[in-house]
Design an enzyme around this catalytic site. Structure first.
Site, mmCIF file in Angstrom:
data_model
loop_
_atom_site.group_PDB
_atom_site.id
_atom_site.type_symbol
_atom_site.label_atom_id
_atom_site.label_comp_id
_atom_site.label_asym_id
_atom_site.label_seq_id
_atom_site.Cartn_x
_atom_site.Cartn_y
_atom_site.Cartn_z
ATOM 1 N N ARG A 103 0.857 -1.180 0.000
ATOM 2 C CA ARG A 103 0.000 0.000 0.000
ATOM 3 C C ARG A 103 0.895 1.231 0.000
ATOM 4 O O ARG A 103 1.713 1.401 0.898
ATOM 5 C CB ARG A 103 -0.859 -0.046 1.262
ATOM 6 C CG ARG A 103 -2.001 0.899 1.241
ATOM 7 C CD ARG A 103 -2.854 0.654 2.440
ATOM 8 N NE ARG A 103 -2.227 1.152 3.660
ATOM 9 C CZ ARG A 103 -2.911 1.479 4.738
ATOM 10 N NH1 ARG A 103 -4.218 1.335 4.767
ATOM 11 N NH2 ARG A 103 -2.302 1.933 5.806
ATOM 12 N N THR A 107 -0.677 7.668 -0.922
ATOM 13 C CA THR A 107 -2.002 7.614 -1.571
ATOM 14 C C THR A 107 -2.910 6.558 -0.949
ATOM 15 O O THR A 107 -4.125 6.573 -1.157
ATOM 16 C CB THR A 107 -1.854 7.276 -3.063
ATOM 17 O OG1 THR A 107 -1.295 5.949 -3.158
ATOM 18 C CG2 THR A 107 -0.923 8.252 -3.771
ATOM 19 N N ASP A 199 1.237 -2.086 12.245
ATOM 20 C CA ASP A 199 1.628 -2.579 10.917
ATOM 21 C C ASP A 199 1.974 -4.067 11.025
ATOM 22 O O ASP A 199 2.997 -4.447 11.603
ATOM 23 C CB ASP A 199 2.833 -1.786 10.396
ATOM 24 C CG ASP A 199 3.132 -2.130 8.941
ATOM 25 O OD1 ASP A 199 3.138 -1.217 8.107
ATOM 26 O OD2 ASP A 199 3.345 -3.325 8.641
ATOM 27 N N ASP A 202 5.434 -5.303 9.603
ATOM 28 C CA ASP A 202 6.567 -4.887 10.435
ATOM 29 C C ASP A 202 6.616 -5.671 11.737
ATOM 30 O O ASP A 202 7.692 -6.025 12.227
ATOM 31 C CB ASP A 202 6.465 -3.381 10.747
ATOM 32 C CG ASP A 202 6.844 -2.527 9.536
ATOM 33 O OD1 ASP A 202 7.507 -3.061 8.622
ATOM 34 O OD2 ASP A 202 6.462 -1.341 9.511
HETATM 35 O O1 LIG Z 1 -6.606 -2.629 2.984
HETATM 36 P P1 LIG Z 1 -5.425 -1.789 2.638
HETATM 37 O O2 LIG Z 1 -5.659 -0.330 2.903
HETATM 38 O O3 LIG Z 1 -4.921 -2.031 1.255
HETATM 39 O O4 LIG Z 1 -4.268 -2.161 3.670
HETATM 40 C C1 LIG Z 1 -3.996 -3.462 4.049
HETATM 41 C C2 LIG Z 1 -2.671 -3.905 3.528
HETATM 42 O O5 LIG Z 1 -1.638 -3.185 4.177
HETATM 43 C C3 LIG Z 1 -0.684 -4.110 4.731
HETATM 44 O O6 LIG Z 1 0.317 -4.408 3.833
HETATM 45 P P2 LIG Z 1 1.511 -3.363 3.556
HETATM 46 O O7 LIG Z 1 1.157 -2.413 2.474
HETATM 47 O O8 LIG Z 1 1.955 -2.757 4.846
HETATM 48 O O9 LIG Z 1 2.621 -4.293 2.977
HETATM 49 P P3 LIG Z 1 3.558 -5.307 3.769
HETATM 50 O O10 LIG Z 1 2.686 -6.484 4.141
HETATM 51 O O11 LIG Z 1 4.581 -5.648 2.775
HETATM 52 O O12 LIG Z 1 4.083 -4.610 4.981
HETATM 53 C C4 LIG Z 1 -1.545 -5.309 5.022
HETATM 54 O O13 LIG Z 1 -0.803 -6.475 5.222
HETATM 55 C C5 LIG Z 1 -2.468 -5.366 3.841
HETATM 56 O O14 LIG Z 1 -1.909 -6.045 2.729
HETATM 57 O O1 LIG Z 2 -3.723 -1.012 10.412
HETATM 58 C C1 LIG Z 2 -3.134 -1.383 9.386
HETATM 59 C C2 LIG Z 2 -3.485 -0.948 8.094
HETATM 60 C C3 LIG Z 2 -2.796 -1.410 7.022
HETATM 61 N N1 LIG Z 2 -1.775 -2.275 7.208
HETATM 62 C C4 LIG Z 2 -1.416 -2.705 8.432
HETATM 63 O O2 LIG Z 2 -0.471 -3.500 8.562
HETATM 64 N N2 LIG Z 2 -2.097 -2.250 9.494
HETATM 65 MG MG LIG Z 3 3.152 -3.352 6.204
#
Ligand SMILES: O=P(O)(O)OC[C@H]1O[C@H](OP(=O)(O)OP(=O)(O)O)[C@H](O)[C@@H]1O
Ligand SMILES: O=c1cc[nH]c(=O)[nH]1
Ligand SMILES: [Mg+2]
Length: 208
Positions: A103, A107, A199, A202
């Site tokens: 994400r 944006t 997150d 993370d």
């Molecule tokens: O519903 P959304 O608003 O799209 O957000 C949710 C997404 O955000 C996080 O991933 P992230 O972008 O942090 O990627 P990562 O798992 O690589 O940390 C999470 O694991 C989802 O995939």
């Molecule tokens: O709360 C949130 C939203 C998006 N992605 C995450 O990992 N946590």
């Molecule tokens: Mg993430």
């Protein structure tokens, strides 16, 4: 709002431990895997069975076995990886596809960067897994991708959902059933689920 909340006490207890900011990566990973396994138990409740005949040490009998329906599990990278082993412990014959979507922090829109699925997509039922359903953008992009490749029967399993994400998936993919352990209050100004668990990626991988 169409969503199935799995409110089993074991799942709720473990989810509360996950939410705690003092829970470190090792425990976070273990708890997430355990919850994923417990949720998979619920998701697979309606898997088809067929009758077969076997011999016990005492007698011949008819009994039920799975029909061997082809299943696929698709973690959304990265955080979805934390749920794969839990799901596979219950359905070890499932094939695993990977979809990379992150994400954009500015944006909040999904950015797709990887897709590797089993070859026989159109013959499988899929479970898309990701701990977090926030705006819903990442899940919708993943489901779009799966459908473009021929998938017809998809369920979405997430740990924590925001109402905004549930609404978006319901609107864009009304055929996709959503399973979650909790629908939280809302998103904050940065698109994080409140109260959420922070997150997920993370916390699993210790990257922050
Ligand atoms: O519903 P959304 O608003 O799209 O957000 C949710 C997404 O955000 C996080 O991933 P992230 O972008 O942090 O990627 P990562 O798992 O690589 O940390 C999470 O694991 C989802 O995939
Ligand atoms: O709360 C949130 C939203 C998006 N992605 C995450 O990992 N946590
Ligand atoms: Mg993430």
């Amino acid at each position: 709002m169409q969503v199935k909340v799995i409110d089993h006490p074991l799942i709720q207890h473990k989810l509360s431990l996950l939410r705690d900011k003092n829970t470190g990566s090792k425990d976070f990973r273990e708890l997430l895997e355990e919850i994923a396994m417990l949720m998979a138990y619920e998701l697979t409740r309606n898997l088809p069975l067929e009758e077969t005949e076997i011999e016990t040490p005492v007698a011949r009998t008819r009994c039920k076995v799975l029909t061997g329906k082809k299943l696929g599990v698709v973690p959304i990278l990265r955080a979805g990886l934390g749920m794969v082993n839990g799901v596979l412990r219950l359905i070890p014959a499932a094939k695993v596809g990977h979809v990379g979507v992150y994400r954009d922090p500015e944006t909040l829109k999904p950015v797709e960067y990887y897709c590797k699925l089993p070859t026989d997509v159109s013959e499988r039922d899929f479970i898309v897994i990701d701990p977090m359903l926030a705006t819903g953008g990442s899940s919708v992009a993943t489901i779009d991708m799966l459908k473009r490749k021929g998938a017809k029967n998809i369920k979405l399993m997430c740990l924590v959902a925001a109402p905004e994400g549930v609404h978006l998936v319901n609107e864009q993919h009304p055929d996709v059933e959503i399973y979650t352990a909790s629908v939280d209050e809302r998103l904050n100004d940065h698109g994080y689920i409140v109260p959420g668990l922070g997150d997920a990626g993370d916390r699993i991988f210790g990257t922050k």
